[in-house]
Design a protein around this motif. Structure first.
Motif, PDB file in Angstrom:
ATOM      1  N   ILE A  78       0.836  -1.203   0.000  1.00  8.38           N
ATOM      2  CA  ILE A  78       0.000   0.000   0.000  1.00  8.38           C
ATOM      3  C   ILE A  78       0.870   1.253   0.000  1.00  8.38           C
ATOM      4  N   THR A  79       0.239   2.376  -0.336  1.00  7.22           N
ATOM      5  CA  THR A  79       0.912   3.672  -0.315  1.00  7.22           C
ATOM      6  C   THR A  79       0.620   4.382   0.990  1.00  7.22           C
ATOM      7  N   GLU A  80       1.331   5.483   1.219  1.00  4.43           N
ATOM      8  CA  GLU A  80       1.084   6.294   2.415  1.00  4.43           C
ATOM      9  C   GLU A  80      -0.361   6.786   2.452  1.00  4.43           C
ATOM     10  N   ASN A  81      -0.881   7.239   1.331  1.00  5.23           N
ATOM     11  CA  ASN A  81      -2.258   7.734   1.294  1.00  5.23           C
ATOM     12  C   ASN A  81      -3.260   6.626   1.571  1.00  5.23           C
ATOM     13  N   GLU A  82      -2.987   5.433   1.060  1.00  3.50           N
ATOM     14  CA  GLU A  82      -3.881   4.305   1.338  1.00  3.50           C
ATOM     15  C   GLU A  82      -3.822   3.932   2.812  1.00  3.50           C
ATOM     16  N   ARG A  83      -2.641   3.992   3.394  1.00  4.83           N
ATOM     17  CA  ARG A  83      -2.526   3.747   4.848  1.00  4.83           C
ATOM     18  C   ARG A  83      -3.365   4.750   5.633  1.00  4.83           C
ATOM     19  N   ASP A  84      -3.281   6.020   5.250  1.00 12.10           N
ATOM     20  CA  ASP A  84      -4.049   7.051   5.949  1.00 12.10           C
ATOM     21  C   ASP A  84      -5.549   6.802   5.842  1.00 12.10           C
ATOM     22  N   ALA A  85      -5.999   6.317   4.678  1.00  9.12           N
ATOM     23  CA  ALA A  85      -7.422   6.023   4.491  1.00  9.12           C
ATOM     24  C   ALA A  85      -7.856   4.859   5.385  1.00  9.12           C
ATOM     25  N   ILE A  86      -6.978   3.855   5.547  1.00 15.10           N
ATOM     26  CA  ILE A  86      -7.276   2.736   6.441  1.00 15.10           C
ATOM     27  C   ILE A  86      -7.422   3.233   7.872  1.00 15.10           C
ATOM     28  N   ILE A  87      -6.517   4.127   8.288  1.00 12.05           N
ATOM     29  CA  ILE A  87      -6.578   4.681   9.647  1.00 12.05           C
ATOM     30  C   ILE A  87      -7.896   5.420   9.864  1.00 12.05           C
ATOM     31  N   GLU A  88      -8.346   6.164   8.869  1.00 12.06           N
ATOM     32  CA  GLU A  88      -9.618   6.891   8.991  1.00 12.06           C
ATOM     33  C   GLU A  88     -10.774   5.922   9.219  1.00 12.06           C
ATOM     34  N   LYS A  89     -10.765   4.793   8.514  1.00  8.07           N
ATOM     35  CA  LYS A  89     -11.844   3.817   8.674  1.00  8.07           C
ATOM     36  C   LYS A  89     -11.800   3.173  10.058  1.00  8.07           C
ATOM     37  N   ILE A  90     -10.595   2.838  10.539  1.00 11.40           N
ATOM     38  CA  ILE A  90     -10.473   2.249  11.874  1.00 11.40           C
ATOM     39  C   ILE A  90     -10.926   3.237  12.939  1.00 11.40           C
ATOM     40  N   THR A  91     -10.523   4.487  12.786  1.00 11.93           N
ATOM     41  CA  THR A  91     -10.900   5.527  13.749  1.00 11.93           C
ATOM     42  C   THR A  91     -12.407   5.726  13.777  1.00 11.93           C
ATOM     43  N   ALA A  92     -13.045   5.623  12.617  1.00 13.17           N
ATOM     44  CA  ALA A  92     -14.503   5.784  12.539  1.00 13.17           C
ATOM     45  C   ALA A  92     -15.234   4.707  13.329  1.00 13.17           C
ATOM     46  N   GLU A  93     -14.563   3.558  13.552  1.00  9.37           N
ATOM     47  CA  GLU A  93     -15.137   2.479  14.357  1.00  9.37           C
ATOM     48  C   GLU A  93     -14.944   2.706  15.856  1.00  9.37           C
ATOM     49  N   GLY A  94     -14.297   3.826  16.219  1.00 10.58           N
ATOM     50  CA  GLY A  94     -14.079   4.133  17.634  1.00 10.58           C
ATOM     51  C   GLY A  94     -12.791   3.594  18.203  1.00 10.58           C
ATOM     52  N   ILE A  95     -11.904   3.091  17.335  1.00 13.21           N
ATOM     53  CA  ILE A  95     -10.632   2.523  17.780  1.00 13.21           C
ATOM     54  C   ILE A  95      -9.513   3.508  17.474  1.00 13.21           C
ATOM     55  N   ALA A  96      -8.791   3.918  18.505  1.00 14.64           N
ATOM     56  CA  ALA A  96      -7.692   4.865  18.339  1.00 14.64           C
ATOM     57  C   ALA A  96      -6.421   4.105  17.951  1.00 14.64           C
ATOM     58  N   VAL A  97      -5.859   4.464  16.823  1.00 20.50           N
ATOM     59  CA  VAL A  97      -4.577   3.915  16.397  1.00 20.50           C
ATOM     60  C   VAL A  97      -3.614   5.069  16.177  1.00 20.50           C
ATOM     61  N   ASN A  98      -2.371   4.760  15.823  1.00 21.10           N
ATOM     62  CA  ASN A  98      -1.359   5.807  15.703  1.00 21.10           C
ATOM     63  C   ASN A  98      -0.362   5.396  14.619  1.00 21.10           C
ATOM     64  N   VAL A  99       0.629   6.247  14.383  1.00 23.11           N
ATOM     65  CA  VAL A  99       1.732   5.945  13.477  1.00 23.11           C
ATOM     66  C   VAL A  99       3.026   6.289  14.190  1.00 23.11           C
ATOM     67  N   HIS A 100       3.969   5.356  14.206  1.00 21.18           N
ATOM     68  CA  HIS A 100       5.284   5.556  14.842  1.00 21.18           C
ATOM     69  C   HIS A 100       6.384   5.246  13.839  1.00 21.18           C
ATOM     70  N   PHE A 101       7.067   6.283  13.365  1.00 15.38           N
ATOM     71  CA  PHE A 101       6.898   7.716  13.511  1.00 15.38           C
ATOM     72  C   PHE A 101       6.903   8.351  12.134  1.00 15.38           C
ATOM     73  N   ILE A 102       6.639   9.647  12.054  1.00 14.20           N
ATOM     74  CA  ILE A 102       6.936  10.388  10.842  1.00 14.20           C
ATOM     75  C   ILE A 102       8.454  10.561  10.810  1.00 14.20           C
ATOM     76  N   PRO A 103       9.147  10.044   9.788  1.00 15.95           N
ATOM     77  CA  PRO A 103      10.609  10.179   9.752  1.00 15.95           C
ATOM     78  C   PRO A 103      11.037  11.644   9.821  1.00 15.95           C
ATOM     79  N   LEU A 104      12.174  11.880  10.474  1.00 19.47           N
ATOM     80  CA  LEU A 104      12.642  13.250  10.693  1.00 19.47           C
ATOM     81  C   LEU A 104      12.743  14.060   9.402  1.00 19.47           C
ATOM     82  N   PRO A 105      13.243  13.500   8.286  1.00 21.85           N
ATOM     83  CA  PRO A 105      13.388  14.318   7.085  1.00 21.85           C
ATOM     84  C   PRO A 105      12.060  14.818   6.498  1.00 21.85           C
ATOM     85  N   MET A 106      10.931  14.301   6.992  1.00 19.74           N
ATOM     86  CA  MET A 106       9.630  14.748   6.517  1.00 19.74           C
ATOM     87  C   MET A 106       9.074  15.900   7.341  1.00 19.74           C
ATOM     88  N   LEU A 107       9.750  16.240   8.426  1.00 16.88           N
ATOM     89  CA  LEU A 107       9.300  17.312   9.316  1.00 16.88           C
ATOM     90  C   LEU A 107       9.969  18.626   8.933  1.00 16.88           C
TER      91      LEU A 107
END
Length: 395
Positions: free
Chosen positions: A322-351
């Motif tokens: 999957i791509t980063e955008n597809e991962r983000d869409a999966i997270i949105e669907k999981i969150t909509a079910e009331g389950i809190a998930v996260n991402v560890h981490f945003i790599p430093l060069p992206m900040l």
């Protein structure tokens, strides 16, 4: 069903320990901090432990003790939380970013290529509870060609006689590497006790020492303790117990001590960590593992291998193909079910702060691939079997 990501473990023993502190009339650095330091020594087997108010302040204190300054370099993985590199910047030095391995930990081969005559330390980052290959890092810094590059510019650097290895052990208290505990595998090992960590003090950190034999660990502890209290010769607890009011400031120290009111929370937790809390985390991680190992689309994290066992801090699941955008869409669907998930981490060069320093994520392909497909699932002792199953089937 609503499932939070990582609530703190608070039971009656935590409440009683905190109440005891409040009723004692002493809430800043005192007996509870000393007791917590002793418990960390016992858990890890390290030489000495100093508790401070955060991982970040512990890293800054360590680097200043080492003598790191402007013009120096410290090697840091690109895949970590910003504090790892910011601690270097706060000392005036330059963080040198390197790529990581597919298990999220720092790549020793990339470290070897990044070493220069300005390198003073390497910070290996234990991710999600899995420790770095510290023996390989030690082999790198002891190579004759690397030793010939090392330039000691402080008393501590001269005593070490090589590049110092520091463990960012924020995630790894209770983890194991080749039969050794987190806390003893690098020269200096720094734990986090932030609110979401396996053992928490709300905010806090701990510096555990495992220095070469030519150091006096107790003397280093005493000096670091002065560093944590503005360089002041007497702390408030000592003065309140009859040691006299007069004090001196020996050097330009920091103010990063841990208070007793925070230590009390961690003290109650660490006493049941090995016997209960880490086993509860392992049980949940193994439930996830059994489920995701059967799914061709899932890349479960490494929990155990031939040399390491995680402390099950984060369950860092990756989704194949999957791509980063597809991962983000999966997270949105999981969150909509009331389950809190996260991402560890945003790599430093992206900040922004690191992009502005000239870092480009394209130079760190493994870090980016790990990040783009990663979803951190809830894992903590209070999580029920029903909640774990809900997490799995929503993923």
């Amino acid at each position: 069903m609503r499932i939070p990501f990582s609530p703190p473990f608070v039971d009656d023993d935590v409440l009683k320990e905190v109440e005891d502190t409040l009723r004692s009339g002493w809430i800043t650095t005192g007996p509870k901090v000393k007791a917590l330091e002793h418990e960390i020594n016992q858990l890890t087997g390290c030489q000495q432990t100093l508790c401070v108010n955060s991982w970040t302040s512990g890293a800054i204190l360590t680097l200043k003790w080492l003598g790191v300054k402007a013009g120096d370099e410290v090697i840091v993985p690109a895949y970590t939380y910003a504090a790892t590199a910011l601690s270097v910047i706060h000392c005036g030095a330059t963080p040198v970013l390197v790529d990581v391995l597919t298990d999220f930990t720092i790549d020793p081969a990339a470290v070897a290529k990044a070493i220069t005559s300005r390198t003073k330390a390497i910070i290996g980052v234990d991710i999600a509870g899995l420790m770095c290959d510290y023996d390989q890092l030690k082999e790198v810094v002891n190579r004759p060609e690397v030793q010939s590059l090392f330039v000691a510019e402080s008393e501590v650097q001269s005593k070490i006689g090589r590049i110092m290895i520091i463990a960012d052990a924020a995630h790894s208290i209770g983890a194991k590497y080749k039969g050794r505990n987190a806390g003893v595998c690098a020269d200096v090992n720094i734990f986090s006790m932030h609110a979401v960590k396996n053992i928490t003090t709300a905010e806090g950190g701990a510096i555990s020492l495992q220095l070469p034999s030519n150091f006096d660990p107790k003397a280093v502890y005493d000096l670091m303790r002065l560093w944590s209290l503005n360089g002041q010769t007497k702390d408030a607890f000592s003065k309140s117990n009859g040691s006299g009011w007069r004090y001196d400031i020996l050097f330009d120290g920091l103010k990063v001590n841990m208070p007793d009111i925070c230590a009390a929370i961690g003290l109650a937790q660490i006493r049941k960590y090995s016997g209960q809390l880490i086993k509860d985390r392992a049980k949940i991680a193994n439930q996830y593992e059994t489920f995701f190992n059967k799914k061709g689309w899932a890349q479960p994290p490494t929990l155990k291998d031939g040399s390491r066992e995680s402390c099950y801090h984060i369950y860092a699941l990756r989704i194949n193909g999957i791509t980063e955008n597809e991962r983000d869409a999966i997270i949105e669907k999981i969150t909509a079910e009331g389950i809190a998930v996260n991402v560890h981490f945003i790599p430093l060069p992206m900040l922004t702060a690191f992009k502005d320093k000239g870092f480009n994520i394209q130079d760190f392909p493994v870090a980016y691939d790990n990040y783009a497909r990663e979803i951190s699932l809830p894992i903590y002792p209070q999580l029920t079997k029903e909640e774990v199953e809900s997490d799995m089937y929503c993923s």
